[in-house]
Design an enzyme around this catalytic site. Structure first.
Site, PDB file in Angstrom:
ATOM      1  N   HIS A 289       0.738  -1.229   0.166  1.00 54.95           N
ATOM      2  CA  HIS A 289       0.051   0.139   0.032  1.00 54.95           C
ATOM      3  C   HIS A 289       0.928   1.314   0.029  1.00 54.95           C
ATOM      4  CE1 HIS A 289      -3.011   2.811   1.186  1.00 54.95           C
ATOM      5  NE2 HIS A 289      -3.892   2.043   0.646  1.00 54.95           N
TER       6      HIS A 289
ATOM      7  N   ASP B  23      -7.809  -5.308   0.285  1.00 52.67           N
ATOM      8  CA  ASP B  23      -8.469  -6.274  -0.880  1.00 52.67           C
ATOM      9  C   ASP B  23      -7.942  -7.510  -0.728  1.00 52.67           C
ATOM     10  OD1 ASP B  23     -10.120  -4.453  -1.886  1.00 52.67           O
ATOM     11  OD2 ASP B  23      -8.369  -3.534  -3.096  1.00 52.67           O
TER      12      ASP B  23
HETATM   13  N1  CMC Z   1       4.213  -7.347  -5.171  1.00 55.33           N
HETATM   14  C1  CMC Z   1       5.135  -7.448  -5.493  1.00 55.33           C
HETATM   15  N2  CMC Z   1       6.348  -6.178  -5.391  1.00 55.33           N
HETATM   16  C2  CMC Z   1       5.465  -5.270  -4.840  1.00 55.33           C
HETATM   17  C3  CMC Z   1       4.097  -5.166  -4.512  1.00 55.33           C
HETATM   18  C4  CMC Z   1       3.495  -6.446  -4.746  1.00 55.33           C
HETATM   19  N3  CMC Z   1       2.013  -6.227  -4.313  1.00 55.33           N
HETATM   20  N4  CMC Z   1       3.911  -3.894  -4.195  1.00 55.33           N
HETATM   21  C5  CMC Z   1       4.854  -3.143  -4.146  1.00 55.33           C
HETATM   22  N5  CMC Z   1       5.997  -4.110  -4.392  1.00 55.33           N
HETATM   23  C6  CMC Z   1       7.556  -3.648  -4.406  1.00 55.33           C
HETATM   24  C7  CMC Z   1       7.805  -2.691  -5.624  1.00 55.33           C
HETATM   25  O1  CMC Z   1       8.071  -3.493  -7.006  1.00 55.33           O
HETATM   26  C8  CMC Z   1       8.878  -1.659  -5.304  1.00 55.33           C
HETATM   27  O2  CMC Z   1      10.024  -2.403  -5.137  1.00 55.33           O
HETATM   28  P1  CMC Z   1      11.533  -1.875  -5.282  1.00 55.33           P
HETATM   29  O3  CMC Z   1      11.759  -1.056  -4.350  1.00 55.33           O
HETATM   30  O4  CMC Z   1      12.292  -3.060  -5.564  1.00 55.33           O
HETATM   31  O5  CMC Z   1      11.447  -1.140  -6.853  1.00 55.33           O
HETATM   32  C9  CMC Z   1       8.500  -1.533  -3.890  1.00 55.33           C
HETATM   33  O6  CMC Z   1       7.595  -2.807  -3.410  1.00 55.33           O
HETATM   34  C10 CMC Z   1       7.683  -0.424  -3.458  1.00 55.33           C
HETATM   35  O7  CMC Z   1       6.374  -0.372  -4.468  1.00 55.33           O
HETATM   36  P2  CMC Z   1       5.860   0.625  -5.176  1.00 55.33           P
HETATM   37  O8  CMC Z   1       5.349   0.274  -6.560  1.00 55.33           O
HETATM   38  O9  CMC Z   1       6.822   1.833  -5.374  1.00 55.33           O
HETATM   39  O10 CMC Z   1       4.661   1.099  -4.310  1.00 55.33           O
HETATM   40  P3  CMC Z   1       3.491   2.021  -4.546  1.00 55.33           P
HETATM   41  O11 CMC Z   1       3.179   2.894  -3.417  1.00 55.33           O
HETATM   42  O12 CMC Z   1       3.797   2.864  -5.984  1.00 55.33           O
HETATM   43  O13 CMC Z   1       2.349   1.117  -4.983  1.00 55.33           O
HETATM   44  C11 CMC Z   1       0.381  -0.548  -4.667  1.00 55.33           C
HETATM   45  C12 CMC Z   1       1.186   0.524  -4.065  1.00 55.33           C
HETATM   46  C13 CMC Z   1      -0.739  -0.817  -3.841  1.00 55.33           C
HETATM   47  C14 CMC Z   1      -0.008  -0.059  -6.004  1.00 55.33           C
HETATM   48  C15 CMC Z   1       1.300  -1.588  -4.835  1.00 55.33           C
HETATM   49  O14 CMC Z   1       1.924  -2.171  -3.515  1.00 55.33           O
HETATM   50  C16 CMC Z   1       0.665  -2.807  -5.408  1.00 55.33           C
HETATM   51  O15 CMC Z   1       0.736  -2.993  -6.834  1.00 55.33           O
HETATM   52  N6  CMC Z   1      -0.013  -3.867  -4.784  1.00 55.33           N
HETATM   53  C17 CMC Z   1      -0.574  -4.956  -5.574  1.00 55.33           C
HETATM   54  C18 CMC Z   1      -1.984  -4.288  -5.961  1.00 55.33           C
HETATM   55  C19 CMC Z   1      -2.967  -4.060  -4.866  1.00 55.33           C
HETATM   56  O16 CMC Z   1      -3.225  -4.788  -3.991  1.00 55.33           O
HETATM   57  N7  CMC Z   1      -3.779  -2.881  -4.540  1.00 55.33           N
HETATM   58  C20 CMC Z   1      -4.757  -2.549  -3.837  1.00 55.33           C
HETATM   59  C21 CMC Z   1      -4.308  -1.327  -2.891  1.00 55.33           C
HETATM   60  S1  CMC Z   1      -5.155  -1.308  -1.750  1.00 55.33           S
HETATM   61  C22 CMC Z   1      -7.029  -0.900  -2.062  1.00 55.33           C
HETATM   62  C23 CMC Z   1      -7.046   0.407  -2.542  1.00 55.33           C
HETATM   63  O17 CMC Z   1      -7.632   1.438  -1.503  1.00 55.33           O
HETATM   64  O18 CMC Z   1      -7.032   0.962  -3.730  1.00 55.33           O
END
Ligand code: CMC
Length: 432
Positions: free
Chosen positions: A308, A366
């Site tokens: 998140h 989720d």
């Molecule tokens: N699986 C694998 N790696 C992950 C995941 C994941 N679910 N989430 C983040 N990472 C890694 C990402 O690759 C990055 O790694 P590195 O530092 O080596 O490049 C690090 O963790 C930081 O991630 P980020 O993408 O910079 O984080 P963000 O804040 O931009 O994204 C997120 C947040 C929720 C979009 C992401 O965690 C994700 O895609 N999760 C899976 C989808 C999901 O469950 N979404 C629902 C969110 S909660 C409901 C809502 O309110 O929307």
């Protein structure tokens, strides 16, 4: 008390600018960078808005490190245990918990705005049977602006209120019609004697040829999920509603924009994606192979329902839903749900994995919600629609807060341009 400022010095010219720091009631303060462009000709650069507050707001507070979520100051855990979705909707819209009389009036108004115009209902016939319900719901919500002309004056507090009641009351009817269209069954009209979630279940599952009784366990579970999904400060869909609404567009168009933003798998579409992922993993033996893929940056695979932007400790909503999963599955007589067992093992293994620990990736709201939705019979393609119904309340509260602020301006971010510099047009015959 003197206002705190941050002094910024341009070392090349020795010019200085004092940027005011605005405190919130709780949480981090913000630096007001409005003078930065005027004084230095600079913009701030923050792709993904990881460190940028786009607005001030009195609605919802999140502390991502402590795993705290407050609606109008009230902890979500207390609301989940003691309140209802309709009461939470009143709280988010009005800022205070209602008196008995206020709640009765509000509930009565929501219950009496549930029907949609018959012509609007016929829109569904234009969609192919396998259209994703999110496509139908966003299109029909946008089209409501063509039917409810008496709520178009966004600067009228009364019209804003009628709009709020209409959209909150009618979105379950629209969602259920999308579901019925996909099944090829007749639309079921709302029953105003039922509470919000019971009425939704009735419209989703009743058929004209036999009586249908709403399962109170399912209705209660849905109500609790809706409380947890009702608002979440400036997330992608809420920011989309605010940005669209800041142009002065009609509120139905702004909400439809939010529904579209919610659809993506990184946001509200994750609940559907989690179940697809669990099914793809299939058995506990396959978890290590799947996690290896989720950690491989070239695979484009992510552990859905994990991570998140704000929560870096735990998502308080996920904690509540996880506990609720046990209770709901037991009460519905489905405690041997294999996907739930798989999800529990997946969570356990991921939480011990260095990759997820290092990056502070925890289960989010989720990860478990889809398991409850499927246990109460909601089809997978409708999961994100369920999220949209609940989040409509938050979108409306944020839209109304923004519109009633006299300082509202159109939202218009700037950019760091990295394209070609000025060049002259070349005739087609002279191009290489
Ligand atoms: N699986 C694998 N790696 C992950 C995941 C994941 N679910 N989430 C983040 N990472 C890694 C990402 O690759 C990055 O790694 P590195 O530092 O080596 O490049 C690090 O963790 C930081 O991630 P980020 O993408 O910079 O984080 P963000 O804040 O931009 O994204 C997120 C947040 C929720 C979009 C992401 O965690 C994700 O895609 N999760 C899976 C989808 C999901 O469950 N979404 C629902 C969110 S909660 C409901 C809502 O309110 O929307």
């Amino acid at each position: 008390m003197t206002q705190k400022t941050i002094e910024l010095i341009d070392r090349a010219t020795d010019r200085k600018v004092n940027l005011p720091v605005h405190p919130g009631t709780i949480g981090p303060s913000v630096i007001d960078i409005a003078a930065l462009n005027k004084e230095f000709g600079l913009f701030t650069y923050d792709p993904g808005f990881g460190g940028t507050a786009s607005t001030d707001s009195r609605i919802t507070y999140i502390d991502g490190d402590a795993g705290v979520l407050l609606y109008r100051g009230y902890p979500v855990e207390q609301l989940a245990e003691r309140s209802t979705f309709t009461e939470v909707a009143y709280l988010l819209l009005h800022g205070e918990l209602p008196s008995r009389k206020q709640l009765d009036e509000f509930t009565g108004s929501i219950r009496h705005h549930t029907m949609i115009n018959e012509s609007l209902l016929r829109f569904f016939h234009g969609f192919h049977y396998d259209a994703h319900p999110m496509a139908m719901v966003s299109a029909v919500v946008a089209s409501m602006s063509a039917f409810y002309h008496d709520t178009m004056d966004i600067y009228s507090a009364r019209q804003r209120e009628i709009f709020a009641h209409r959209i909150i009351a009618k979105i379950p009817t629209i969602a259920a019609a999308a579901h019925k269209h996909a099944l090829g069954q007749p639309y079921v009209y709302p029953r105003n004697d039922l509470d919000y979630c019971s009425n939704l279940l009735h419209m989703l599952y009743a058929v004209p040829c036999e009586p249908y009784e709403v399962d109170p366990v399912a209705a209660q579970a849905l109500d609790l999920l809706f409380v947890l999904h009702a608002d979440h400060e400036q997330n992608a869909s809420t920011s989309t509603v605010r940005l669209a609404g800041s142009t002065g567009t009609n509120p139905y168009a702004a909400i439809a924009a939010g529904i579209s933003a919610l659809w993506g798998p990184a946001h509200g579409g994750a609940n559907e994606a989690v179940l697809n992922m669990l099914e793809q993993i299939g058995t506990v033996d396959n978890i290590p192979k799947f996690l290896a893929q989720a950690k491989d940056k070239t695979s484009h695979v992510r552990l859905m329902g994990f991570g998140h932007r704000v929560y870096k400790n735990f998502d308080p909503r996920a904690k509540i839903i996880r506990e609720m999963c046990h209770k709901v599955l037991a009460r519905l007589g489905r405690s041997d749900n294999p996907l739930f067992e798989l999800a529990l093992r997946l969570e356990e293994i991921a939480l011990q994995d260095e990759y997820f620990v290092e990056r502070k990736l925890y289960p989010n709201v989720d990860f478990y919600s889809g398991i409850i939705y499927s246990a109460i019979g909601i089809p997978r393609s409708m999961f994100t629609v369920m999220f949209a119904i609940a989040r409509t309340v938050g979108w409306v509260a944020h839209w109304a807060e923004m519109i009633s602020d006299p300082a509202m301006r159109i939202g218009r971010p700037r950019q760091l341009y990295t394209g070609p510099t000025r060049r002259d047009y070349v005739e087609i015959t002279k191009r290489a």
